[in-house]
Design a protein around this motif. Structure first.
Motif, PDB file in Angstrom:
ATOM      1  N   GLY A  62       0.791  -1.238   0.000  1.00 23.84           N
ATOM      2  CA  GLY A  62       0.000   0.000   0.000  1.00 23.84           C
ATOM      3  C   GLY A  62       0.817   1.280   0.000  1.00 23.84           C
ATOM      4  O   GLY A  62       0.316   2.342   0.360  1.00 23.84           O
ATOM      5  N   LYS A  63       2.082   1.211  -0.443  1.00 20.65           N
ATOM      6  CA  LYS A  63       2.961   2.383  -0.454  1.00 20.65           C
ATOM      7  C   LYS A  63       2.438   3.462  -1.400  1.00 20.65           C
ATOM      8  O   LYS A  63       2.291   4.625  -1.024  1.00 20.65           O
ATOM      9  CB  LYS A  63       4.383   1.974  -0.879  1.00 20.65           C
ATOM     10  CG  LYS A  63       5.004   0.927   0.027  1.00 20.65           C
ATOM     11  CD  LYS A  63       6.366   0.458  -0.475  1.00 20.65           C
ATOM     12  CE  LYS A  63       6.301  -0.393  -1.732  1.00 20.65           C
ATOM     13  NZ  LYS A  63       5.556  -1.653  -1.577  1.00 20.65           N
ATOM     14  N   SER A  64       2.157   3.052  -2.628  1.00 21.61           N
ATOM     15  CA  SER A  64       1.731   4.031  -3.631  1.00 21.61           C
ATOM     16  C   SER A  64       0.365   4.602  -3.279  1.00 21.61           C
ATOM     17  O   SER A  64       0.108   5.788  -3.487  1.00 21.61           O
ATOM     18  CB  SER A  64       1.685   3.385  -5.021  1.00 21.61           C
ATOM     19  OG  SER A  64       2.943   2.834  -5.326  1.00 21.61           O
ATOM     20  N   SER A  65      -0.517   3.772  -2.725  1.00 18.44           N
ATOM     21  CA  SER A  65      -1.848   4.252  -2.331  1.00 18.44           C
ATOM     22  C   SER A  65      -1.718   5.339  -1.277  1.00 18.44           C
ATOM     23  O   SER A  65      -2.438   6.332  -1.308  1.00 18.44           O
ATOM     24  CB  SER A  65      -2.692   3.114  -1.751  1.00 18.44           C
ATOM     25  OG  SER A  65      -2.812   2.083  -2.687  1.00 18.44           O
TER      26      SER A  65
ATOM     27  N   THR B 264      -6.263   3.946   3.518  1.00 20.81           N
ATOM     28  CA  THR B 264      -6.538   4.936   2.475  1.00 20.81           C
ATOM     29  C   THR B 264      -7.983   4.796   2.018  1.00 20.81           C
ATOM     30  O   THR B 264      -8.517   5.667   1.365  1.00 20.81           O
ATOM     31  CB  THR B 264      -5.595   4.763   1.263  1.00 20.81           C
ATOM     32  OG1 THR B 264      -5.739   3.426   0.770  1.00 20.81           O
ATOM     33  CG2 THR B 264      -4.164   5.002   1.660  1.00 20.81           C
TER      34      THR B 264
ATOM     35  N   PHE C 293       4.485  -5.509  -7.388  1.00 17.51           N
ATOM     36  CA  PHE C 293       5.547  -4.973  -8.255  1.00 17.51           C
ATOM     37  C   PHE C 293       5.014  -3.956  -9.256  1.00 17.51           C
ATOM     38  O   PHE C 293       5.467  -3.901 -10.384  1.00 17.51           O
ATOM     39  CB  PHE C 293       6.278  -6.100  -9.012  1.00 17.51           C
ATOM     40  CG  PHE C 293       6.991  -7.050  -8.111  1.00 17.51           C
ATOM     41  CD1 PHE C 293       8.192  -6.698  -7.517  1.00 17.51           C
ATOM     42  CD2 PHE C 293       6.445  -8.295  -7.837  1.00 17.51           C
ATOM     43  CE1 PHE C 293       8.841  -7.568  -6.657  1.00 17.51           C
ATOM     44  CE2 PHE C 293       7.086  -9.179  -6.992  1.00 17.51           C
ATOM     45  CZ  PHE C 293       8.292  -8.815  -6.398  1.00 17.51           C
ATOM     46  N   SER C 294       4.026  -3.168  -8.847  1.00 16.23           N
ATOM     47  CA  SER C 294       3.504  -2.186  -9.797  1.00 16.23           C
ATOM     48  C   SER C 294       4.378  -0.940  -9.850  1.00 16.23           C
ATOM     49  O   SER C 294       4.367  -0.219 -10.824  1.00 16.23           O
ATOM     50  CB  SER C 294       2.064  -1.815  -9.457  1.00 16.23           C
ATOM     51  OG  SER C 294       1.948  -1.508  -8.099  1.00 16.23           O
ATOM     52  N   THR C 295       5.160  -0.702  -8.794  1.00 14.33           N
ATOM     53  CA  THR C 295       6.043   0.473  -8.800  1.00 14.33           C
ATOM     54  C   THR C 295       7.450   0.043  -9.161  1.00 14.33           C
ATOM     55  O   THR C 295       7.988  -0.884  -8.568  1.00 14.33           O
ATOM     56  CB  THR C 295       6.072   1.124  -7.400  1.00 14.33           C
ATOM     57  OG1 THR C 295       4.743   1.482  -7.058  1.00 14.33           O
ATOM     58  CG2 THR C 295       6.960   2.352  -7.368  1.00 14.33           C
TER      59      THR C 295
ATOM     60  N   ASP D 229      -8.637  -0.978   7.457  1.00 10.81           N
ATOM     61  CA  ASP D 229     -10.060  -1.274   7.261  1.00 10.81           C
ATOM     62  C   ASP D 229     -10.304  -2.769   7.046  1.00 10.81           C
ATOM     63  O   ASP D 229     -11.442  -3.233   7.091  1.00 10.81           O
ATOM     64  CB  ASP D 229     -10.566  -0.515   6.025  1.00 10.81           C
ATOM     65  CG  ASP D 229      -9.760  -0.867   4.780  1.00 10.81           C
ATOM     66  OD1 ASP D 229     -10.188  -1.728   4.010  1.00 10.81           O
ATOM     67  OD2 ASP D 229      -8.664  -0.304   4.578  1.00 10.81           O
TER      68      ASP D 229
ATOM     69  N   LYS E 113      -3.932  -0.521   5.470  1.00 11.32           N
ATOM     70  CA  LYS E 113      -5.188  -1.247   5.190  1.00 11.32           C
ATOM     71  C   LYS E 113      -5.908  -1.602   6.497  1.00 11.32           C
ATOM     72  O   LYS E 113      -6.379  -2.723   6.680  1.00 11.32           O
ATOM     73  CB  LYS E 113      -4.935  -2.496   4.334  1.00 11.32           C
ATOM     74  CG  LYS E 113      -4.044  -2.223   3.112  1.00 11.32           C
ATOM     75  CD  LYS E 113      -3.972  -3.385   2.158  1.00 11.32           C
ATOM     76  CE  LYS E 113      -2.866  -3.170   1.121  1.00 11.32           C
ATOM     77  NZ  LYS E 113      -2.713  -4.261   0.178  1.00 11.32           N
TER      78      LYS E 113
HETATM   79  N1  LIG Z   1      -8.584  -2.400   1.718  1.00 11.52           N
HETATM   80  C1  LIG Z   1      -7.575  -1.588   1.426  1.00 11.52           C
HETATM   81  N2  LIG Z   1      -6.844  -1.798   0.321  1.00 11.52           N
HETATM   82  C2  LIG Z   1      -5.818  -0.963   0.066  1.00 11.52           C
HETATM   83  C3  LIG Z   1      -5.482   0.117   0.927  1.00 11.52           C
HETATM   84  N3  LIG Z   1      -4.399   0.734   0.434  1.00 11.52           N
HETATM   85  C4  LIG Z   1      -4.074   0.080  -0.691  1.00 11.52           C
HETATM   86  N4  LIG Z   1      -4.911  -0.935  -0.929  1.00 11.52           N
HETATM   87  C5  LIG Z   1      -4.890  -1.872  -2.071  1.00 11.52           C
HETATM   88  O1  LIG Z   1      -3.691  -2.623  -2.052  1.00 11.52           O
HETATM   89  C6  LIG Z   1      -3.230  -2.868  -3.380  1.00 11.52           C
HETATM   90  C7  LIG Z   1      -1.808  -2.455  -3.525  1.00 11.52           C
HETATM   91  O2  LIG Z   1      -1.714  -1.064  -3.412  1.00 11.52           O
HETATM   92  P1  LIG Z   1      -0.433  -0.251  -3.905  1.00 11.52           P
HETATM   93  O3  LIG Z   1      -0.573   1.112  -3.317  1.00 11.52           O
HETATM   94  O4  LIG Z   1      -0.239  -0.350  -5.367  1.00 11.52           O
HETATM   95  O5  LIG Z   1       0.718  -1.053  -3.149  1.00 11.52           O
HETATM   96  P2  LIG Z   1       2.301  -0.868  -3.288  1.00 11.52           P
HETATM   97  O6  LIG Z   1       2.889  -1.160  -1.958  1.00 11.52           O
HETATM   98  O7  LIG Z   1       2.609   0.459  -3.881  1.00 11.52           O
HETATM   99  O8  LIG Z   1       2.656  -2.037  -4.300  1.00 11.52           O
HETATM  100  P3  LIG Z   1       4.024  -2.251  -5.165  1.00 11.52           P
HETATM  101  O9  LIG Z   1       4.396  -0.934  -5.762  1.00 11.52           O
HETATM  102  O10 LIG Z   1       3.639  -3.231  -6.176  1.00 11.52           O
HETATM  103  O11 LIG Z   1       5.008  -2.755  -4.185  1.00 11.52           O
HETATM  104  C8  LIG Z   1      -4.211  -2.127  -4.291  1.00 11.52           C
HETATM  105  O12 LIG Z   1      -5.160  -3.043  -4.774  1.00 11.52           O
HETATM  106  C9  LIG Z   1      -4.847  -1.103  -3.395  1.00 11.52           C
HETATM  107  O13 LIG Z   1      -6.142  -0.735  -3.802  1.00 11.52           O
HETATM  108  C10 LIG Z   1      -6.299   0.308   2.098  1.00 11.52           C
HETATM  109  O14 LIG Z   1      -6.101   1.212   2.925  1.00 11.52           O
HETATM  110  N5  LIG Z   1      -7.319  -0.564   2.294  1.00 11.52           N
END
Ligand SMILES: Nc1nc2c(ncn2[C@@H]2O[C@H](COP(=O)(O)OP(=O)(O)OP(=O)(O)O)[C@@H](O)[C@H]2O)c(=O)[nH]1
Ligand SMILES: [Mg+2]
Length: 329
Positions: free
Chosen positions: A94-97, A237, A114-116, A211, A209
């Motif tokens: 959830g880093k990018s979120s 988020t 691995f989206s970022t 929630d 996350k």
């Molecule tokens: N339920 C829930 N899902 C979340 C929350 N934050 C992020 N997500 C979900 O988690 C997934 C990954 O989110 P990203 O923000 O892309 O995670 P990341 O850590 O950046 O991922 P990488 O860049 O791939 O390492 C997505 O499907 C988001 O919608 C949250 O607060 N609650």
């Protein structure tokens, strides 16, 4: 193939089949994953796409290794605002979120890992200052060296742990393990002694996350595990829980103070602050304004932390967050 896929999907699927290089295929696969509607009928297809994605990702990594190409490098990001904080964690935590939720930045967010793959910078407003956040690719066996370089350079590490994961405790150890391999050790953000071996970084933990159904229990387990080794805050988020308090927590994590200045005779008004490390003295503030002022001034008056407003203090008086200073020569 399930029915009712949008025409854009069919079109992208044709391009996917025609694509030659794994890089190109990977790019189109990202589009496909975003285009599949999320419901029961497409579940198998989504699993299938994820599998293909993981395989291609590996292929591309292997190829890059063979070629000796290190891919793009981002060894340094100019510090802006009150401090630089890296968002660090395992894939999909959830880093990018989080970056997207608290800054104007628009990083790629996806439900697959691995989206970022490059850093994204965003400025998070907190009261009268801005904090610089850097979203990074995840920690894994594929993490490129520049990711660790950026972590070594930042002022504070925000280690994100997914509270919806099956075992956040294990995730914490895995994440710390990857950092340790890169000779980076995290310590509580209050720690003063940052002596090595390796690089010692101040850190706090963000449980993401919150929630999720098991999040509250997972948070408790994580807290018990961490004891008081790090500060931990929970955010979502989705429900925005914890986001309102995040600014203050990150600010406190940075160990800095905001100090305001005014000229003698001017009204007691706070303009934009100087931001200095906690423990700074009035001389340090003078130096931040001008080197000569630091040598020249005789004393300062302080409104805020001093015993009475406008109190005259010596050059080595330690300023506190929110102090307003007036220099006298
Ligand atoms: N339920 C829930 N899902 C979340 C929350 N934050 C992020 N997500 C979900 O988690 C997934 C990954 O989110 P990203 O923000 O892309 O995670 P990341 O850590 O950046 O991922 P990488 O860049 O791939 O390492 C997505 O499907 C988001 O919608 C949250 O607060 N609650
Ligand atoms: Mg990301």
């Amino acid at each position: 193939m399930p029915a009712n896929l949008p025409p854009e999907y069919i079109e992208a699927e044709l391009r996917f089949r025609a694509a030659k290089s794994p890089e190109e295929k990977l790019e189109i696969l990202r589009e496909l994953m975003a285009l599949v509607p999320k419901h029961k009928g497409t579940e198998k297809l989504r699993v299938e796409l994820k599998r293909k994605w993981a395989k291609l990702q590996e292929e591309v990594q292997q190829q890059q290794k063979k070629k000796g190409s290190r891919g793009p490098a981002y060894d340094h990001i100019e510090r802006e605002g009150a401090g630089q904080i890296t968002l660090v964690g395992l894939p999909n935590c959830g880093k990018s979120s989080l970056l997207a939720a608290v800054t104007n930045a628009k990083p790629e967010i996806a439900e697959y890992p691995f989206s970022t793959f490059r850093p994204t910078v965003g400025m998070m407003p907190f009261e009268d200052i801005q904090i610089q956040l850097i979203d990074l690719p995840p920690l894994s066996e594929f993490t490129e060296p520049w990711v660790y370089s950026l972590i070594r350079q930042c002022d504070l590490v925000a280690l994100l742990i997914d509270l919806s994961s099956a075992s956040p405790g294990e995730d914490l150890f895995t994440a710390l393990g990857w950092l340790e391999k890169a000779r980076i050790r995290l310590v509580h953000h209050h720690t003063r002694d940052l002596e090595g071996p390796g690089t010692v970084k101040r850190a706090l933990i963000i449980g993401t996350k919150s929630d999720a159904p098991d999040a509250a229990q997972h948070l408790q387990e994580l807290q018990a595990l961490i004891d008081s080794q790090y500060r931990i805050i929970a955010v979502s988020t989705l429900s925005v829980e914890g986001l309102g308090d995040l600014g203050r927590a990150l600010f406190e994590g940075l160990n800095v103070v905001r100090v305001y200045t005014k000229k003698p005779g001017q009204p007691l008004k706070k303009d934009l602050p100087y931001v200095l490390p906690a423990g700074s003295t009035v001389t340090d503030v003078a130096r931040a304004i001008h080197k000569e002022l630091a040598e020249r001034f005789a004393y300062a008056r302080v409104w805020g932390s001093s015993e009475f407003p406008g109190q005259r203090v010596e050059r080595n008086y330690i300023v506190r967050d929110g102090d307003l200073l007036e220099f006298h020569e």
